[in-house]
Design a protein around this motif. Structure first.
Motif, short mmCIF file in Angstrom:
data_model
loop_
_atom_site.label_atom_id
_atom_site.label_comp_id
_atom_site.label_asym_id
_atom_site.label_seq_id
_atom_site.Cartn_x
_atom_site.Cartn_y
_atom_site.Cartn_z
N GLU A 1 25.25 71.47 77.56
CA GLU A 1 24.27 71.08 76.55
C GLU A 1 24.38 71.95 75.31
OE1 GLU A 1 20.44 69.31 78.95
OE2 GLU A 1 20.87 71.45 79.18
N LEU A 2 24.61 73.24 75.52
CA LEU A 2 24.76 74.16 74.39
C LEU A 2 26.00 73.82 73.59
CD1 LEU A 2 23.51 76.57 72.97
CD2 LEU A 2 24.78 78.07 74.52
N HIS A 3 27.07 73.45 74.28
CA HIS A 3 28.30 73.01 73.61
C HIS A 3 28.03 71.81 72.71
CE1 HIS A 3 32.47 70.90 74.20
NE2 HIS A 3 32.35 71.39 72.98
N LEU A 4 27.33 70.81 73.24
CA LEU A 4 27.02 69.61 72.46
C LEU A 4 26.10 69.95 71.28
CD1 LEU A 4 26.43 66.97 75.27
CD2 LEU A 4 28.47 67.28 73.86
N TRP A 5 25.16 70.86 71.50
CA TRP A 5 24.25 71.25 70.42
C TRP A 5 25.01 71.94 69.29
CZ3 TRP A 5 19.75 70.24 68.46
CH2 TRP A 5 19.14 71.13 67.58
N ILE B 1 13.65 73.85 68.42
CA ILE B 1 15.10 73.87 68.58
C ILE B 1 15.48 73.84 70.06
CG2 ILE B 1 17.17 75.27 68.18
CD1 ILE B 1 15.68 76.36 65.67
N PHE B 2 14.79 74.63 70.87
CA PHE B 2 15.05 74.66 72.31
C PHE B 2 14.93 73.26 72.91
CE2 PHE B 2 13.50 74.96 76.68
CZ PHE B 2 14.44 75.78 77.26
N GLU B 3 13.86 72.55 72.56
CA GLU B 3 13.63 71.23 73.13
C GLU B 3 14.67 70.21 72.66
OE1 GLU B 3 9.58 70.46 72.12
OE2 GLU B 3 8.78 71.67 73.79
N LYS B 4 15.13 70.36 71.43
CA LYS B 4 16.18 69.46 70.94
C LYS B 4 17.50 69.70 71.66
CE LYS B 4 14.42 68.70 66.23
NZ LYS B 4 14.69 68.94 64.78
N ALA B 5 17.81 70.98 71.89
CA ALA B 5 19.08 71.32 72.54
C ALA B 5 19.06 71.01 74.03
CB ALA B 5 19.40 72.80 72.31
N ASN B 6 17.89 70.99 74.64
CA ASN B 6 17.75 70.71 76.08
C ASN B 6 17.77 69.20 76.27
OD1 ASN B 6 17.25 70.81 78.80
ND2 ASN B 6 15.10 71.42 78.59
N LEU B 7 18.96 68.63 76.29
CA LEU B 7 19.12 67.18 76.22
C LEU B 7 18.51 66.46 77.42
CD1 LEU B 7 22.79 67.02 74.88
CD2 LEU B 7 20.66 66.84 73.58
N ASN B 8 18.64 67.01 78.62
CA ASN B 8 18.10 66.30 79.79
C ASN B 8 16.67 66.71 80.13
OD1 ASN B 8 18.40 68.82 80.91
ND2 ASN B 8 20.10 68.25 82.29
#
Length: 348
Positions: A115-119, A99-106
């Motif tokens: 990034e957290l907002h977009l996730w 999950i962390f790696e998916k949410a860490n977009l860059n």
């Protein structure tokens, strides 16, 4: 009366922001296999064609109470089922790492608030898409081969009770007659609320509202109305900072004195000033509260990202590192550190 546009309000919002459409998840597969759930994984209401009691990824439950698992759900999303099924701490951290790696977009050091907002928007979008598929499959199962364009209540009740009885025949009579009668009465009330045309039948869009009232603008409006009425002690139709932050009369105090005090109160003051009071007039009117409480609002997702950063960003550098996520893993996954969030949401 709720219009067709109102019912699809959340759909249009999410379609504008969701990054991807969720693939068939656990609920979707159960419905496809005609094994239904009326609530959460651990809910006693299983194999149930009625609407879920627990509404995932929204701040307020069907009964209007705060959803204390809200932050967990919008961070873990559909992956929370895999996380809960993990047998060891190591397996849980592996799931959390995904999950962390998916949410860490860059793909840098950590997850910043943007990034957290977009996730969060993606997780709420996934919930929306999953809910639509859930409702469609239930609707098709109940309708069967009927040429009718809507389901009448008698048809629904027959299918509802038939499935519970079939479950009883294979699962040691888990549902008593008293339970089925009580559950059916509750379901009937929700059916009547969703019957916008008052013809005793639900078409596919009304059935979606029956299953997931969080997609209805009417539900949102009622929640905002209750939130405002509970705190508007001077009856001026809007909330000042004291009414919003404390939720009860506090007398003649200086609100800024609390900026250096209790961190929860400080954060609510910051939310009021920075995120909710759009016109910066020192008051929250109905429309501003509506944006704040709308589960499918991008503005609201930004507030939720800010709240999660508040709890997890230990060194306050504006990013959630993997180590910070591990340290806060019990908070993010619904165990003991989540008590803080439960308190926070109960205050709201």
């Amino acid at each position: 009366m709720v219009t067709r546009t109102s019912i699809l309000l959340g759909v249009f919002v999410i379609c504008s922001y969701a990054v991807t459409i969720v693939k068939a998840g656990i609920l979707d597969r159960r419905i496809y296999n005609k094994s239904f759930t009326g609530g959460k994984e651990d809910s006693p209401i299983n194999h149930d064609l009625g609407p879920p009691d627990h509404l995932d990824a929204v701040k307020f439950e069907r009964d209007g109470d705060a959803n204390v698992e809200f932050l967990q759900e919008i961070f873990l999303g559909e992956e929370k089922h895999h996380f809960k099924n993990a047998k060891s701490r190591e397996e849980q951290l592996e799931e959390l790492k995904v999950i962390f790696e998916k949410a860490n977009l860059n793909k840098d050091y950590g997850i910043d608030e943007h990034e957290l907002h977009l996730w969060i928007m993606k997780m709420v979008g996934d919930h929306m898409q999953q809910s639509i598929e859930d409702s469609r499959r239930k609707y098709a199962y109940i309708r069967g081969n009927s040429p009718a364009e809507a389901i009448d209540y008698a048809t629904f009740e027959t299918a509802f009770l038939d499935l519970l009885r079939k479950t009883n025949a294979t699962e040691n009579y888990r549902f008593t007659n008293d339970y089925m009668a009580a559950r059916l009465e509750t379901v009937k009330q929700e059916w009547q609320k969703a019957d916008l045309s008052s013809d005793g039948k639900l078409n596919e869009k009304e059935f979606l509202l029956f299953q997931h009232p969080e997609m209805s603008n009417l539900t949102l409006l009622n929640s905002v109305k209750e939130f405002l009425e509970e705190r508007d002690y001077d009856d001026n139709g809007k909330l000042d900072e004291k009414e919003f932050v404390f939720g009860f009369p506090v007398g003649d105090i200086v609100i800024n004195d609390y900026m250096d005090g209790d961190i929860l109160l400080r954060d609510k003051i910051i939310q009021f000033r920075k995120y909710i009071d759009a016109d910066d007039d020192g008051f929250l009117d109905f429309d501003e509260l509506k944006v704040y409480m709308d589960p499918f609002s991008s503005v609201n997702a930004r507030n939720d990202a800010h709240e999660m950063m508040f709890y997890v960003d230990g060194n306050e550098d504006g990013e959630l590192s993997w180590d910070e996520v591990v340290d806060a893993s019990e908070f993010l996954t619904g165990t003991k550190l989540y008590d803080a969030s439960s308190y926070f949401h109960s205050e709201l």
